[in-house]
Design a protein around this motif. Structure first.
Motif, PDB file in Angstrom:
ATOM      1  N   LEU A 270      27.138  78.490  96.177  1.00 55.72           N
ATOM      2  CA  LEU A 270      26.172  77.717  94.648  1.00 55.72           C
ATOM      3  C   LEU A 270      27.394  77.741  93.507  1.00 55.72           C
ATOM      4  CD1 LEU A 270      23.170  77.051  93.502  1.00 55.72           C
ATOM      5  CD2 LEU A 270      23.112  79.313  91.752  1.00 55.72           C
ATOM      6  N   ASN A 271      27.745  76.180  93.585  1.00 53.80           N
ATOM      7  CA  ASN A 271      29.269  75.417  93.109  1.00 53.80           C
ATOM      8  C   ASN A 271      29.211  76.060  91.673  1.00 53.80           C
ATOM      9  OD1 ASN A 271      31.901  74.806  92.538  1.00 53.80           O
ATOM     10  ND2 ASN A 271      30.961  72.432  93.117  1.00 53.80           N
ATOM     11  N   GLY A 272      30.122  77.118  91.534  1.00 52.77           N
ATOM     12  CA  GLY A 272      29.864  78.199  90.517  1.00 52.77           C
ATOM     13  C   GLY A 272      29.554  78.670  89.963  1.00 52.77           C
TER      14      GLY A 272
ATOM     15  N   VAL B 159      28.209  54.032 102.618  1.00 57.11           N
ATOM     16  CA  VAL B 159      29.071  54.215 102.078  1.00 57.11           C
ATOM     17  C   VAL B 159      28.597  54.657 100.431  1.00 57.11           C
ATOM     18  CG1 VAL B 159      31.529  54.135 100.760  1.00 57.11           C
ATOM     19  CG2 VAL B 159      31.210  53.790 103.039  1.00 57.11           C
ATOM     20  N   ARG B 160      29.109  55.952  99.605  1.00 57.59           N
ATOM     21  CA  ARG B 160      28.766  56.130  98.240  1.00 57.59           C
ATOM     22  C   ARG B 160      30.277  55.538  97.311  1.00 57.59           C
ATOM     23  NH1 ARG B 160      27.832  60.895  94.771  1.00 57.59           N
ATOM     24  NH2 ARG B 160      30.181  60.631  94.493  1.00 57.59           N
ATOM     25  N   ALA B 161      29.977  54.187  96.392  1.00 52.50           N
ATOM     26  CA  ALA B 161      30.542  53.945  95.752  1.00 52.50           C
ATOM     27  C   ALA B 161      31.375  54.525  94.796  1.00 52.50           C
ATOM     28  CB  ALA B 161      31.465  52.407  95.832  1.00 52.50           C
TER      29      ALA B 161
ATOM     30  N   HIS C 210      24.908  54.372  95.376  1.00 54.05           N
ATOM     31  CA  HIS C 210      26.072  55.187  94.016  1.00 54.05           C
ATOM     32  C   HIS C 210      25.107  55.705  92.956  1.00 54.05           C
ATOM     33  CE1 HIS C 210      28.384  55.107  90.363  1.00 54.05           C
ATOM     34  NE2 HIS C 210      26.807  54.646  89.729  1.00 54.05           N
ATOM     35  N   ASP C 211      26.240  57.000  93.017  1.00 55.19           N
ATOM     36  CA  ASP C 211      25.452  57.654  91.726  1.00 55.19           C
ATOM     37  C   ASP C 211      25.970  58.101  90.808  1.00 55.19           C
ATOM     38  OD1 ASP C 211      24.441  60.996  91.569  1.00 55.19           O
ATOM     39  OD2 ASP C 211      25.731  61.914  93.020  1.00 55.19           O
ATOM     40  N   ALA C 212      23.986  57.879  89.599  1.00 54.02           N
ATOM     41  CA  ALA C 212      24.664  58.166  88.417  1.00 54.02           C
ATOM     42  C   ALA C 212      24.623  59.682  87.757  1.00 54.02           C
ATOM     43  CB  ALA C 212      23.722  57.779  87.192  1.00 54.02           C
ATOM     44  N   HIS C 213      24.654  60.470  88.410  1.00 54.22           N
ATOM     45  CA  HIS C 213      24.333  62.001  88.456  1.00 54.22           C
ATOM     46  C   HIS C 213      24.101  61.967  87.089  1.00 54.22           C
ATOM     47  CE1 HIS C 213      26.708  65.631  88.967  1.00 54.22           C
ATOM     48  NE2 HIS C 213      26.715  65.500  89.800  1.00 54.22           N
ATOM     49  N   HIS C 214      22.870  61.620  86.612  1.00 54.52           N
ATOM     50  CA  HIS C 214      22.117  62.716  85.498  1.00 54.52           C
ATOM     51  C   HIS C 214      22.363  62.215  84.308  1.00 54.52           C
ATOM     52  CE1 HIS C 214      21.219  65.778  88.733  1.00 54.52           C
ATOM     53  NE2 HIS C 214      22.659  65.507  88.740  1.00 54.52           N
TER      54      HIS C 214
ATOM     55  N   GLY D 206      17.095  65.103  93.024  1.00 59.56           N
ATOM     56  CA  GLY D 206      16.838  66.051  93.996  1.00 59.56           C
ATOM     57  C   GLY D 206      17.685  66.916  94.173  1.00 59.56           C
ATOM     58  N   GLU D 207      19.202  67.219  94.467  1.00 64.64           N
ATOM     59  CA  GLU D 207      20.339  67.805  94.779  1.00 64.64           C
ATOM     60  C   GLU D 207      20.093  68.666  94.155  1.00 64.64           C
ATOM     61  OE1 GLU D 207      23.009  64.647  94.766  1.00 64.64           O
ATOM     62  OE2 GLU D 207      24.557  66.430  92.604  1.00 64.64           O
ATOM     63  N   VAL D 208      19.121  69.129  92.964  1.00 63.41           N
ATOM     64  CA  VAL D 208      19.185  70.415  91.918  1.00 63.41           C
ATOM     65  C   VAL D 208      18.122  70.963  92.336  1.00 63.41           C
ATOM     66  CG1 VAL D 208      21.253  70.001  90.760  1.00 63.41           C
ATOM     67  CG2 VAL D 208      18.523  69.157  89.868  1.00 63.41           C
TER      68      VAL D 208
ATOM     69  N   ILE E  19      13.897  62.147  99.039  1.00 60.32           N
ATOM     70  CA  ILE E  19      14.361  63.329  97.947  1.00 60.32           C
ATOM     71  C   ILE E  19      16.026  64.026  98.753  1.00 60.32           C
ATOM     72  CG2 ILE E  19      12.694  64.221 100.137  1.00 60.32           C
ATOM     73  CD1 ILE E  19      13.158  65.504  96.224  1.00 60.32           C
ATOM     74  N   ARG E  20      16.050  64.735  97.349  1.00 62.00           N
ATOM     75  CA  ARG E  20      17.949  65.072  98.595  1.00 62.00           C
ATOM     76  C   ARG E  20      17.811  66.361  98.083  1.00 62.00           C
ATOM     77  NH1 ARG E  20      22.543  63.198  99.013  1.00 62.00           N
ATOM     78  NH2 ARG E  20      23.010  63.811  97.059  1.00 62.00           N
ATOM     79  N   VAL E  21      17.018  67.228  99.048  1.00 64.56           N
ATOM     80  CA  VAL E  21      17.048  68.500  98.703  1.00 64.56           C
ATOM     81  C   VAL E  21      18.056  69.031  99.610  1.00 64.56           C
ATOM     82  CG1 VAL E  21      14.917  69.671  97.774  1.00 64.56           C
ATOM     83  CG2 VAL E  21      14.593  68.723  99.499  1.00 64.56           C
TER      84      VAL E  21
ATOM     85  N   PRO F 107      19.415  64.225 102.319  1.00 66.02           N
ATOM     86  CA  PRO F 107      19.786  65.525 101.582  1.00 66.02           C
ATOM     87  C   PRO F 107      21.418  65.802 101.416  1.00 66.02           C
ATOM     88  CG  PRO F 107      19.527  66.091 104.138  1.00 66.02           C
ATOM     89  CD  PRO F 107      18.833  64.389 103.499  1.00 66.02           C
ATOM     90  N   HIS F 108      21.586  66.271 100.023  1.00 59.31           N
ATOM     91  CA  HIS F 108      22.629  66.393  99.505  1.00 59.31           C
ATOM     92  C   HIS F 108      23.265  67.159 100.412  1.00 59.31           C
ATOM     93  CE1 HIS F 108      24.736  68.883  95.645  1.00 59.31           C
ATOM     94  NE2 HIS F 108      25.317  67.309  95.995  1.00 59.31           N
ATOM     95  N   GLY F 109      24.673  67.012 100.902  1.00 59.79           N
ATOM     96  CA  GLY F 109      25.918  67.265 101.479  1.00 59.79           C
ATOM     97  C   GLY F 109      27.296  67.214 100.980  1.00 59.79           C
ATOM     98  N   PRO F 110      27.171  67.969  99.918  1.00 61.21           N
ATOM     99  CA  PRO F 110      28.724  67.545  99.106  1.00 61.21           C
ATOM    100  C   PRO F 110      29.598  68.756 100.740  1.00 61.21           C
ATOM    101  CG  PRO F 110      27.337  69.463  98.205  1.00 61.21           C
ATOM    102  CD  PRO F 110      26.205  68.650  99.625  1.00 61.21           C
ATOM    103  N   SER F 111      30.989  69.081  99.563  1.00 61.14           N
ATOM    104  CA  SER F 111      32.260  69.581 100.128  1.00 61.14           C
ATOM    105  C   SER F 111      31.751  71.175  99.710  1.00 61.14           C
ATOM    106  CB  SER F 111      33.188  69.240 100.504  1.00 61.14           C
ATOM    107  OG  SER F 111      33.470  69.023  98.669  1.00 61.14           O
TER     108      SER F 111
ATOM    109  N   ASN G 209      25.151  65.775  79.688  1.00 55.81           N
ATOM    110  CA  ASN G 209      25.182  65.580  81.369  1.00 55.81           C
ATOM    111  C   ASN G 209      26.447  65.677  81.923  1.00 55.81           C
ATOM    112  OD1 ASN G 209      22.200  66.013  80.819  1.00 55.81           O
ATOM    113  ND2 ASN G 209      22.085  64.181  80.749  1.00 55.81           N
ATOM    114  N   TRP G 210      26.382  66.760  82.998  1.00 55.84           N
ATOM    115  CA  TRP G 210      27.834  66.056  83.449  1.00 55.84           C
ATOM    116  C   TRP G 210      27.093  65.341  85.032  1.00 55.84           C
ATOM    117  CZ3 TRP G 210      29.364  67.901  88.512  1.00 55.84           C
ATOM    118  CH2 TRP G 210      30.794  67.847  89.067  1.00 55.84           C
TER     119      TRP G 210
HETATM  120  O1  EZ4 Z   1      27.878  67.253  91.483  1.00 63.03           O
HETATM  121  O2  EZ4 Z   1      27.938  68.901  94.440  1.00 63.03           O
HETATM  122  O3  EZ4 Z   1      25.780  63.870  95.652  1.00 63.03           O
HETATM  123  N1  EZ4 Z   1      26.899  64.630  95.128  1.00 63.03           N
HETATM  124  C1  EZ4 Z   1      26.734  64.882  93.819  1.00 63.03           C
HETATM  125  C2  EZ4 Z   1      27.802  66.269  94.257  1.00 63.03           C
HETATM  126  C3  EZ4 Z   1      27.464  67.986  92.807  1.00 63.03           C
HETATM  127  C4  EZ4 Z   1      28.000  68.783  92.900  1.00 63.03           C
HETATM  128  C5  EZ4 Z   1      28.122  70.106  92.492  1.00 63.03           C
HETATM  129  O4  EZ4 Z   1      28.255  70.834  92.626  1.00 63.03           O
HETATM  130  O5  EZ4 Z   1      26.109  65.177  92.868  1.00 63.03           O
HETATM  131  O6  EZ4 Z   1      28.963  65.469  93.644  1.00 63.03           O
END
Ligand code: EZ4
Ligand code: CO
Length: 405
Positions: A38-40, A148-150, A212-216, A264-266, A285-287, A314-318, A404-405
């Motif tokens: 769980l990042n961080g 590709v996500r830009a 594209h991800d607007a990140h909340h 849904g990644e969170v 759904i991004r779980v 699904p979310h698949g970050p590094s 929001n970050w």
């Molecule tokens: O910000 O995984 O779609 N991917 C993302 C990621 C998240 C990080 C948080 O730990 O939004 O980059």
């Protein structure tokens, strides 16, 4: 064959970034691996597993995956939440890994078998300006990606989510005792984003799937405007346009735009997303299977989503380990309503510690056919990389208020 759990151990290691890994061993010597990153907040899950879950696992039958899931979910009384669900997810992954190894089958075969030959996978392209972003998109296409996500820089901002700062791959978590602070400006972003996506679409032509991800970051009405403004670019999906905890917000966005939405990644349980799914307010759904209670619980979310034409994405970050990627791929291969897997890739050191059998070819990933999850954790290699504190950034608006970050 006996499958009584004799030990459950937690290993925290940091090959380029922090990962928490659960090792479960049965009396027959079968070893199952689970990811619990769980990042961080890595050490919170590590303690939860080490101090409260591992002692309960010893003596249980590793074959009883669902019963163990129910025991850890209902038995804790304090249900849900990212720490609890990541811990349950790690146990679930390890037990599926054990079952696959006991039966000598990859996990996707135990989930009903493959319904597709490969899993459409998207990766990330980034650039501070449009030419740099176009080069990055081209580089990902050359690797074979069909999706590709830009993410691009925004004029006037010196840091932007998803845009790299000279490192080969984007890594949001900064090592150090405190998170770095970024400045965010929604108006500047909303003015710039449509120009970026019109340029990208014109450059790549109609076929490449763009995300594209607007990140909340947006309010519902801002998100609706962005969705409308990006319609000509024909996105595959627009992600996290509003903060995820308010499921009703998507209703306002949905009424205004035909841009497909993903969120849904969170989220970490079906309770977090049942309304947006049942009301058909999203398309994907991004779980992440580990963060949402493992393969067992995510399979239920996907099956529920199937009723409403919502697909898994699904979310698949590094910042989840290759164990989570493999769990996700095994589930995806056996899921009819599946859209696309995110895959950012890893620094080289990660493959030294997590030896994996999944593959990528011509735009599609496959989990491979090794028994279980197909990822082995190299405990010796891991010792070279001790835990280092690292945090995701925080963000403030220009007036200094937290946002929001
Ligand atoms: O910000 O995984 O779609 N991917 C993302 C990621 C998240 C990080 C948080 O730990 O939004 O980059
Ligand atoms: Co995201």
């Amino acid at each position: 064959m006996s499958s009584i759990i004799v030990s459950a151990e937690v290993i925290v290691t940091s090959p380029s970034r922090n990962f928490v890994t659960l090792k479960v061993v049965t009396d027959d010597g079968v070893v199952g691996w689970g990811d619990a990153t769980l990042n961080g907040r890595e050490l919170a899950v590590a303690s939860y597993l080490r101090d409260h879950v591992a002692p309960l696992l010893v003596g249980k039958d590793a074959e009883q995956i669902e019963d163990t899931w129910q025991y850890l979910y209902k038995g804790v009384y304090w249900r849900r939440g990212p720490v609890t669900m990541a811990a349950i997810g790690a146990v679930d992954l390890a037990l599926w890994d054990i079952k696959g190894k006991m039966l000598n089958r990859p996990v996707y075969q135990l989930l009903g078998g493959a319904v597709r030959t490969g899993i459409l996978t998207y990766t990330h392209a980034t650039g501070w300006d449009i030419p740099e972003l176009l080069d990055s998109v081209d580089a990902k296409r050359e690797l074979g990606f069909r999706a590709v996500r830009a993410q691009s820089g925004v004029p006037g901002l010196s840091t932007v989510y998803g845009v790299h700062k000279g490192e080969p791959e984007y890594e949001p978590a900064g090592r150090g005792a405190r998170p770095i602070e970024e400045v965010w400006d929604t108006d500047a972003y909303l003015n710039h984003a449509p120009k970026v996506f019109n340029a990208v679409r014109e450059h790549v032509g109609p076929e490449l799937k763009l995300l594209h991800d607007a990140h909340h970051r947006l309010t519902p009405i801002e998100a609706a405007r962005l969705g409308k403004d990006l319609e000509d670019a024909r996105l595959f999906w627009l992600e996290d346009v509003t903060p995820a905890e308010n499921q009703d917000a998507l209703k306002y966005v949905r009424e205004h735009t035909t841009t497909p939405l993903a969120i849904g990644e969170v989220f970490n349980s079906i309770w977090d997303c049942k309304d947006i799914i049942a009301n058909q307010l999203i398309d994907y759904i991004r779980v992440c299977p580990m963060h949402s209670g493992g393969i067992s619980h995510t399979k239920k979310i996907y099956s529920f989503a199937e009723l409403y034409n919502v697909k898994g994405g699904p979310h698949g970050p590094s910042d989840v380990s290759p164990l989570s990627i493999s769990a996700s791929l095994n589930l995806a291969l056996a899921t009819p309503n599946f859209g696309a897997q995110e895959f950012m890739g890893y620094a080289k050191e990660v493959s030294d510690v997590f030896e994996h059998s999944y593959t990528f070819e011509d735009g599609y990933m496959h989990p491979g056919d090794l028994p279980g999850l197909g990822v082995e954790f190299n405990e010796e290699a891991a010792k070279a990389y001790p835990y280092t504190p690292a945090y995701l950034p925080v963000a403030r608006t220009r007036d200094g208020a937290m946002t929001n970050w």
